[in-house]
Design a protein around this motif. Structure first.
Motif, short mmCIF file in Angstrom:
data_model
loop_
_atom_site.label_atom_id
_atom_site.label_comp_id
_atom_site.label_asym_id
_atom_site.label_seq_id
_atom_site.Cartn_x
_atom_site.Cartn_y
_atom_site.Cartn_z
N GLY A 63 -20.15 21.22 30.20
CA GLY A 63 -18.95 21.87 29.68
C GLY A 63 -18.11 21.03 28.75
N GLY A 64 -18.57 19.83 28.42
CA GLY A 64 -17.83 18.97 27.51
C GLY A 64 -18.30 19.11 26.08
N ALA A 65 -17.80 18.24 25.23
CA ALA A 65 -18.16 18.28 23.81
C ALA A 65 -19.37 17.43 23.49
CB ALA A 65 -16.97 17.83 22.96
N GLY A 66 -19.70 16.45 24.33
CA GLY A 66 -20.86 15.61 24.09
C GLY A 66 -20.73 14.73 22.87
N LEU A 67 -19.52 14.30 22.57
CA LEU A 67 -19.28 13.47 21.39
C LEU A 67 -19.55 12.00 21.70
CD1 LEU A 67 -15.98 15.13 20.15
CD2 LEU A 67 -18.27 15.41 19.20
N PRO A 68 -19.77 11.20 20.66
CA PRO A 68 -20.00 9.76 20.86
C PRO A 68 -18.69 9.02 21.13
CG PRO A 68 -20.11 10.28 18.54
CD PRO A 68 -19.97 11.59 19.27
N LEU A 69 -18.82 7.79 21.57
CA LEU A 69 -17.67 6.96 21.91
C LEU A 69 -16.70 6.82 20.73
CD1 LEU A 69 -16.38 5.23 24.11
CD2 LEU A 69 -17.75 3.32 23.30
N ARG A 70 -17.21 6.73 19.53
CA ARG A 70 -16.33 6.60 18.36
C ARG A 70 -15.37 7.78 18.27
NH1 ARG A 70 -12.67 4.52 15.66
NH2 ARG A 70 -12.47 5.28 13.55
N ALA A 71 -15.84 8.98 18.59
CA ALA A 71 -14.95 10.15 18.53
C ALA A 71 -13.80 10.00 19.52
CB ALA A 71 -15.74 11.42 18.80
N ALA A 72 -14.08 9.47 20.72
CA ALA A 72 -13.02 9.24 21.70
C ALA A 72 -12.02 8.22 21.16
CB ALA A 72 -13.62 8.78 23.01
N SER A 73 -12.51 7.21 20.47
CA SER A 73 -11.61 6.23 19.87
C SER A 73 -10.72 6.87 18.81
CB SER A 73 -12.41 5.10 19.21
OG SER A 73 -13.16 4.41 20.17
N VAL A 74 -11.29 7.77 18.03
CA VAL A 74 -10.53 8.50 17.01
C VAL A 74 -9.44 9.35 17.67
CG1 VAL A 74 -10.69 10.38 15.32
CG2 VAL A 74 -12.30 8.47 15.24
N ILE A 75 -9.78 9.97 18.78
CA ILE A 75 -8.80 10.80 19.49
C ILE A 75 -7.59 9.95 19.88
CG2 ILE A 75 -8.38 12.08 21.64
CD1 ILE A 75 -11.38 13.03 21.36
N LEU A 76 -7.84 8.81 20.49
CA LEU A 76 -6.73 7.94 20.90
C LEU A 76 -5.99 7.37 19.70
CD1 LEU A 76 -8.37 6.08 23.91
CD2 LEU A 76 -6.89 8.10 23.94
N GLU A 77 -6.74 7.01 18.68
CA GLU A 77 -6.14 6.46 17.45
C GLU A 77 -5.16 7.46 16.85
OE1 GLU A 77 -8.23 5.91 13.25
OE2 GLU A 77 -9.03 4.51 14.73
N GLU A 78 -5.57 8.71 16.74
CA GLU A 78 -4.71 9.74 16.14
C GLU A 78 -3.50 10.07 17.02
OE1 GLU A 78 -4.45 11.21 13.15
OE2 GLU A 78 -6.01 9.80 12.55
N ILE A 79 -3.70 10.09 18.32
CA ILE A 79 -2.57 10.36 19.22
C ILE A 79 -1.48 9.31 18.99
CG2 ILE A 79 -1.83 10.28 21.63
CD1 ILE A 79 -4.54 11.63 22.33
N HIS A 80 -1.88 8.05 18.96
CA HIS A 80 -0.88 6.99 18.77
C HIS A 80 -0.33 6.98 17.35
CE1 HIS A 80 -1.08 5.29 22.74
NE2 HIS A 80 -2.41 5.33 22.69
N ALA A 81 -1.16 7.24 16.36
CA ALA A 81 -0.69 7.27 14.97
C ALA A 81 0.35 8.36 14.76
CB ALA A 81 -1.87 7.47 14.02
N ALA A 82 0.25 9.44 15.55
CA ALA A 82 1.19 10.55 15.43
C ALA A 82 2.48 10.30 16.20
CB ALA A 82 0.54 11.84 15.92
N GLY A 83 2.58 9.15 16.87
CA GLY A 83 3.79 8.84 17.61
C GLY A 83 3.79 9.31 19.04
N CYS A 84 2.65 9.81 19.51
CA CYS A 84 2.53 10.24 20.90
C CYS A 84 1.96 9.09 21.72
CB CYS A 84 1.65 11.48 21.00
SG CYS A 84 2.37 12.92 20.18
N ASN A 85 1.81 9.31 23.01
CA ASN A 85 1.36 8.25 23.90
C ASN A 85 0.14 8.72 24.68
OD1 ASN A 85 1.03 6.27 25.86
ND2 ASN A 85 3.22 6.07 26.24
N ALA A 86 -0.98 8.05 24.48
CA ALA A 86 -2.22 8.43 25.15
C ALA A 86 -2.41 7.74 26.50
CB ALA A 86 -3.41 8.12 24.25
N ALA A 87 -1.42 6.98 26.94
CA ALA A 87 -1.57 6.24 28.19
C ALA A 87 -1.87 7.15 29.37
CB ALA A 87 -0.32 5.41 28.47
N ALA A 88 -1.32 8.34 29.37
CA ALA A 88 -1.49 9.24 30.51
C ALA A 88 -2.84 9.96 30.51
CB ALA A 88 -0.37 10.28 30.52
N CYS A 89 -3.60 9.80 29.45
CA CYS A 89 -4.86 10.56 29.39
C CYS A 89 -6.07 9.74 28.96
CB CYS A 89 -4.70 11.76 28.47
SG CYS A 89 -4.23 11.35 26.79
N HIS A 90 -5.89 8.49 28.59
CA HIS A 90 -7.04 7.74 28.08
C HIS A 90 -8.12 7.56 29.15
CE1 HIS A 90 -5.22 4.23 29.98
NE2 HIS A 90 -6.37 3.62 29.83
#
Length: 138
Positions: A63-90
């Motif tokens: 049921g997941g997306a099956g993306l590579p590790l780099r995609a997960a890094s991009v997700i966290l990178e963008e969350i923080h770049a947008a001024g949000c905090n990924a600490a609660a979900c990383h």
């Protein structure tokens, strides 16, 4: 042959654009209010879950997306770049690797679909190390 290089911030443009849109719904005032109340960002984590981002590394068979590790890094990178905090979900993104590598088939069937859908949250884990090996002299 040298593989092509991709500058950070240029890969996964669709993920980046989608995350910027999600994060725009959670401005600085949202985070300051949470901080003042010492509260958990439930609405933010729910939005990321509903968009499928917290199931990025879970295989599609579960049921997941099956993306590579780099995609997960991009997700966290963008969350923080947008001024949000990924600490609660990383951890929700990364600890799937432990279950995928070391979990039994039954554990994967039981937990991964619920984690992918957001029905179950897994955002904490313990890390241990083996005891030190004594050094023998002489």
């Amino acid at each position: 042959m040298t593989p092509p290089t991709i500058a950070l911030g240029e890969d996964y443009p669709d993920i980046r654009a989608s995350l910027r849109k999600i994060c725009s719904d959670f401005p600085g005032a949202y985070w300051r209010d949470l901080d003042a109340r010492q509260d958990y960002p439930t609405a933010f984590v729910t939005a990321l879950t509903e968009a499928g981002y917290l199931a990025a590394l879970i295989p599609e068979d579960y049921g997941g997306a099956g993306l590579p590790l780099r995609a997960a890094s991009v997700i966290l990178e963008e969350i923080h770049a947008a001024g949000c905090n990924a600490a609660a979900c990383h951890a929700q993104l990364y600890i799937m690797g432990t279950l995928l590598r070391h979990g039994s088939a039954a554990q994967k069937r039981r937990y991964l679909p619920s984690l992918a859908s957001g029905e179950l949250r897994l955002q904490a884990f313990g890390v241990t190390e083996p005891p030190p090996v004594p050094i023998r002299h002489g």
